[in-house]
Design a protein around this motif. Structure first.
Motif, mmCIF file in Angstrom:
data_model
loop_
_atom_site.group_PDB
_atom_site.id
_atom_site.type_symbol
_atom_site.label_atom_id
_atom_site.label_comp_id
_atom_site.label_asym_id
_atom_site.label_seq_id
_atom_site.Cartn_x
_atom_site.Cartn_y
_atom_site.Cartn_z
ATOM 1 N N THR A 328 0.785 -1.302 -0.338
ATOM 2 C CA THR A 328 0.095 0.085 -0.072
ATOM 3 C C THR A 328 0.925 1.148 0.020
ATOM 4 N N PRO A 329 0.579 2.163 -0.982
ATOM 5 C CA PRO A 329 1.465 3.387 -0.879
ATOM 6 C C PRO A 329 1.475 4.127 0.345
ATOM 7 N N HIS A 330 2.425 4.919 0.555
ATOM 8 C CA HIS A 330 2.584 5.674 1.906
ATOM 9 C C HIS A 330 3.188 6.780 1.751
ATOM 10 N N PRO A 331 2.724 7.943 2.239
ATOM 11 C CA PRO A 331 3.553 9.277 1.896
ATOM 12 C C PRO A 331 4.980 9.287 2.227
ATOM 13 N N TRP A 332 5.501 8.415 3.253
ATOM 14 C CA TRP A 332 6.792 8.431 3.722
ATOM 15 C C TRP A 332 7.535 7.124 3.285
ATOM 16 N N ASP A 333 6.973 6.349 2.538
ATOM 17 C CA ASP A 333 7.524 5.103 2.235
ATOM 18 C C ASP A 333 8.883 5.425 1.348
ATOM 19 N N SER A 334 9.797 4.594 1.181
ATOM 20 C CA SER A 334 10.912 4.895 0.573
ATOM 21 C C SER A 334 11.741 3.528 0.046
ATOM 22 N N ASN A 335 12.729 3.726 -0.932
ATOM 23 C CA ASN A 335 13.472 2.619 -1.584
ATOM 24 C C ASN A 335 14.539 2.303 -0.750
ATOM 25 N N PRO A 336 15.186 1.099 -0.345
ATOM 26 C CA PRO A 336 16.344 1.182 0.359
ATOM 27 C C PRO A 336 17.434 1.727 -0.218
ATOM 28 N N ALA A 401 27.076 -7.543 8.230
ATOM 29 C CA ALA A 401 25.828 -6.895 9.153
ATOM 30 C C ALA A 401 25.105 -6.118 7.885
ATOM 31 N N ILE A 402 26.023 -5.526 7.079
ATOM 32 C CA ILE A 402 25.191 -4.611 5.945
ATOM 33 C C ILE A 402 24.412 -5.398 5.137
ATOM 34 N N ALA A 403 24.988 -6.368 4.711
ATOM 35 C CA ALA A 403 24.066 -7.432 3.825
ATOM 36 C C ALA A 403 22.856 -7.916 4.453
ATOM 37 N N ALA A 404 22.776 -8.148 6.096
ATOM 38 C CA ALA A 404 21.611 -8.419 6.835
ATOM 39 C C ALA A 404 20.735 -7.347 6.948
ATOM 40 N N GLY A 405 21.312 -6.324 7.257
ATOM 41 C CA GLY A 405 20.434 -4.936 7.765
ATOM 42 C C GLY A 405 19.852 -4.161 6.711
ATOM 43 N N LEU A 410 16.594 -5.297 -0.239
ATOM 44 C CA LEU A 410 16.740 -5.049 -1.801
ATOM 45 C C LEU A 410 16.062 -6.260 -2.527
ATOM 46 N N ILE A 411 15.793 -7.364 -1.523
ATOM 47 C CA ILE A 411 15.208 -8.623 -2.236
ATOM 48 C C ILE A 411 13.956 -8.368 -3.057
ATOM 49 N N ASP A 412 12.964 -7.422 -2.261
ATOM 50 C CA ASP A 412 11.801 -7.251 -2.711
ATOM 51 C C ASP A 412 11.397 -5.517 -2.493
ATOM 52 N N THR A 413 11.811 -4.964 -3.821
ATOM 53 C CA THR A 413 11.822 -3.372 -3.429
ATOM 54 C C THR A 413 10.295 -3.009 -3.613
ATOM 55 N N GLU A 414 9.236 -3.664 -4.201
ATOM 56 C CA GLU A 414 7.921 -3.502 -4.183
ATOM 57 C C GLU A 414 7.191 -3.419 -2.844
ATOM 58 N N ARG A 415 7.752 -3.978 -1.809
ATOM 59 C CA ARG A 415 7.129 -3.758 -0.686
ATOM 60 C C ARG A 415 7.395 -2.326 -0.076
ATOM 61 N N THR A 416 6.126 -2.105 0.690
ATOM 62 C CA THR A 416 6.075 -0.777 1.323
ATOM 63 C C THR A 416 7.214 -0.903 2.451
ATOM 64 N N MET A 417 8.295 0.066 2.481
ATOM 65 C CA MET A 417 9.266 0.214 3.261
ATOM 66 C C MET A 417 9.624 1.742 3.813
ATOM 67 N N PHE A 418 10.081 1.764 5.150
ATOM 68 C CA PHE A 418 10.224 3.173 5.694
ATOM 69 C C PHE A 418 12.050 3.109 6.067
ATOM 70 N N MET A 419 12.303 4.217 6.018
ATOM 71 C CA MET A 419 13.782 4.444 6.349
ATOM 72 C C MET A 419 14.275 4.084 7.707
ATOM 73 N N PHE A 420 13.154 3.828 8.828
ATOM 74 C CA PHE A 420 13.519 3.573 10.019
ATOM 75 C C PHE A 420 13.754 2.012 10.022
ATOM 76 N N TYR A 421 13.681 1.396 9.051
ATOM 77 C CA TYR A 421 14.075 -0.153 8.940
ATOM 78 C C TYR A 421 15.625 -0.287 8.954
ATOM 79 N N MET A 422 16.216 1.060 8.856
ATOM 80 C CA MET A 422 17.722 0.907 8.670
ATOM 81 C C MET A 422 18.330 1.058 10.418
ATOM 82 N N ALA A 423 17.615 1.230 11.307
ATOM 83 C CA ALA A 423 17.870 1.253 12.621
ATOM 84 C C ALA A 423 19.021 0.074 12.947
ATOM 85 N N PRO A 424 18.777 -1.472 12.770
ATOM 86 C CA PRO A 424 19.720 -2.329 13.333
ATOM 87 C C PRO A 424 21.227 -2.098 12.824
ATOM 88 N N VAL A 425 21.189 -1.754 11.592
ATOM 89 C CA VAL A 425 22.184 -1.476 10.754
ATOM 90 C C VAL A 425 23.244 -0.215 10.820
#
Length: 496
Positions: A328-336, A401-405, A410-425
């Protein structure tokens, strides 16, 4: 890599005076604690200021904060029809600690993130200190994480990713300590002459077991913690292979498979699953927990599996379907790809305030400190060079770690994603930047002039990161700004 100024022939792993592959740890343990805790304390003071604003739920706090409240009162999330729980409970238990201590208010549901975020700063310092054998380098890393605007903002918000950062970093710390201890034990066996065909037996590896427990807890914050567990488990075996090879075994790979793999499978395969299931204890005991009795009375081809486990499996399958098809599109989603340049930070709060007839802004956004984040890609490339040219285990660990986090997204860039997914890496990218700074500093064998210029360059860079963090702080913590002051900080159109 700069060497510590004070060293001892005895590694602090277990105090054994034996030869070893890695340099000894520095002796300035007291100074390391004092300066690291000082950085952590300053970060805590800055993060706690005005923590209760806004006194309402923002962004995904709308889900995790009330769920944490339910966990605190019932031990499980209630089976309500109007929302669907999509994450395991442990991260929400972390939030619940603050609510237990301070009540159900905005300060309470954010304070746990602040404490854990500052603990990550201290922890990163000691992780880098152990990896580089330099207290100074550890302090560099602590300063960079403390001055990261993204980490500042996410630690002041009652969402899950800051807890994923901490528990993932803690698990990595345990693996680093286990690596040191294992190599020490192998060298001790070499001195005693007890090696054997498949390498010596080294006893139970408690630190690796602790890592397994911690990674299980990390996965119970968010499933993305599994990527770190899987890749670090493989890395741990590679480290063991290298250690067996260093003592001269003819078949180090076979030794790793015979000696390390069975116990590693338990520590980093079975134990994390058990730790993950333990976090569901309240759900298993709950009479009205969501999905708890789904399997009751249903026909199955696996009647020997308890109904509770089948219910849990079904709920996890529903979660997997949800996350897989979240487009689902979101105003603040982003690509990795954009995350490395802090290209689309999540806007948490953007309130308009009128003062003396003029419009002002109060903004909380997850902007990573630009001179730090814009160095991530370069530092990653630098680590690739280290790995290829030096076969440096630290660079390889950071790249894993960069590959994991980051790479896993990048495996599925069609998914809705947010920049805060970067936190653990983020701590691992900061490790990469810190390792680059060690090259800038130079070696002991370099000329005095070269080392002075290197030290000056590092000092300027660290100062720039801290100054820029201070510059962006008003749009990270919701300070009231005039429109001109607000515009001055919105460097990219995507930020606003």
């Amino acid at each position: 890599m700069p060497e510590p100024t004070q060293t001892t022939p005895q590694d602090d792993v277990d105090g054994l005076d034996v030869p070893r592959l890695d340099p000894p740890m520095p002796r300035d343990g007291l100074a390391a604690w004092v300066f690291t805790l000082l950085i952590g304390a300053l970060a805590l003071l800055v993060r706690v200021a005005n923590l209760g604003w806004p006194n309402r739920l923002v962004f995904d706090e709308a889900y995790y904060v009330p769920e944490a409240h339910q966990l605190l009162h019932y031990g499980f999330e209630e089976n309500r029809a109007y929302y669907f729980i999509v994450h395991p409970p442990f991260g929400k238990w972390n939030i619940a600690v603050g609510e237990w201590l301070f009540g159900y208010n905005s300060f309470a549901w954010r304070i746990s993130g602040v404490v854990v975020g500052c603990a990550a700063i201290v922890l990163l310092s000691f992780v880098v200190r152990r990896m580089t054998r330099s207290t100074l380098c550890g302090l560099f890393a602590a300063i960079l994480l403390a001055a990261d605007g993204f980490s500042f903002t996410i630690s002041r918000t009652g969402i899950l990713d800051i807890f994923l950062q901490f528990w993932t970093l803690l698990g990595f710390w345990f693996l680093i300590v286990d690596r040191d201890r294992f190599r020490t034990q192998l060298w001790r066996a070499c001195q005693s002459g007890v090696i054997g065909t498949w390498g010596p037996r080294v006893g139970f590896r408690w630190w690796r077991l602790a890592a397994g427990i911690t990674f299980g807890l990390s996965a119970s914050v968010k499933w993305s913690g599994v990527y770190f567990l899987a890749l670090f488990a493989i890395l741990c075996l590679v480290w063991d292979w290298g250690a067996y090879r260093s003592i001269g075994l003819r078949r180090p790979f076979v030794a790793t498979m015979r000696r390390s793999l069975p116990t590693a499978f338990w520590d980093l395969g079975i134990v994390p699953v058990l730790a993950y299931l333990v976090t569901w204890a309240g759900w298993f005991a709950g009479e009205t927990a969501q999905g708890r009795y789904w399997a009751e009375g249903r026909a199955t081809s696996y009647p020997w599996i308890p109904e509770a486990l089948r219910s849990l499996w079904h709920m996890h399958a529903e979660w997997l379907n949800f996350h897989t098809h979240l487009t689902t599109p979101h105003p603040w989603d982003s690509n990795p790809w954009s995350w490395l340049l802090t290209g689309r930070p999540v806007l948490m709060v953007n309130d308009t305030v009128t003062i003396a007839g003029a419009q002002h802004m109060r903004t909380i956004t997850m902007i990573g400190t630009p001179p730090l984040w814009w160095a991530f890609a370069l530092a990653g490339l630098w680590m690739i060079w280290w790995a290829i040219s030096r076969m440096d285990w630290r660079a390889i660990a950071v790249l894993v770690a960069i590959a994991a986090g980051w790479g896993a997204w990048l495996i599925d860039t069609e998914r809705t994603m947010f920049m805060f997914y970067m936190a653990p890496v983020v701590p691992f990218f900061i490790m990469a930047v810190t390792f680059v700074l060690t090259d800038v500093l130079g070696r002991r064998t370099d000329s005095v002039r070269r080392r002075k210029w290197g030290a000056a360059a590092v000092a300027v860079y660290l100062g720039l990161v801290v100054v820029m963090f201070g510059f962006f702080l008003p749009v990270l913590n919701g300070t009231t700004l005039s429109m001109s002051a607000w515009d001055l900080r919105m460097w990219l159109n995507l930020w606003s």
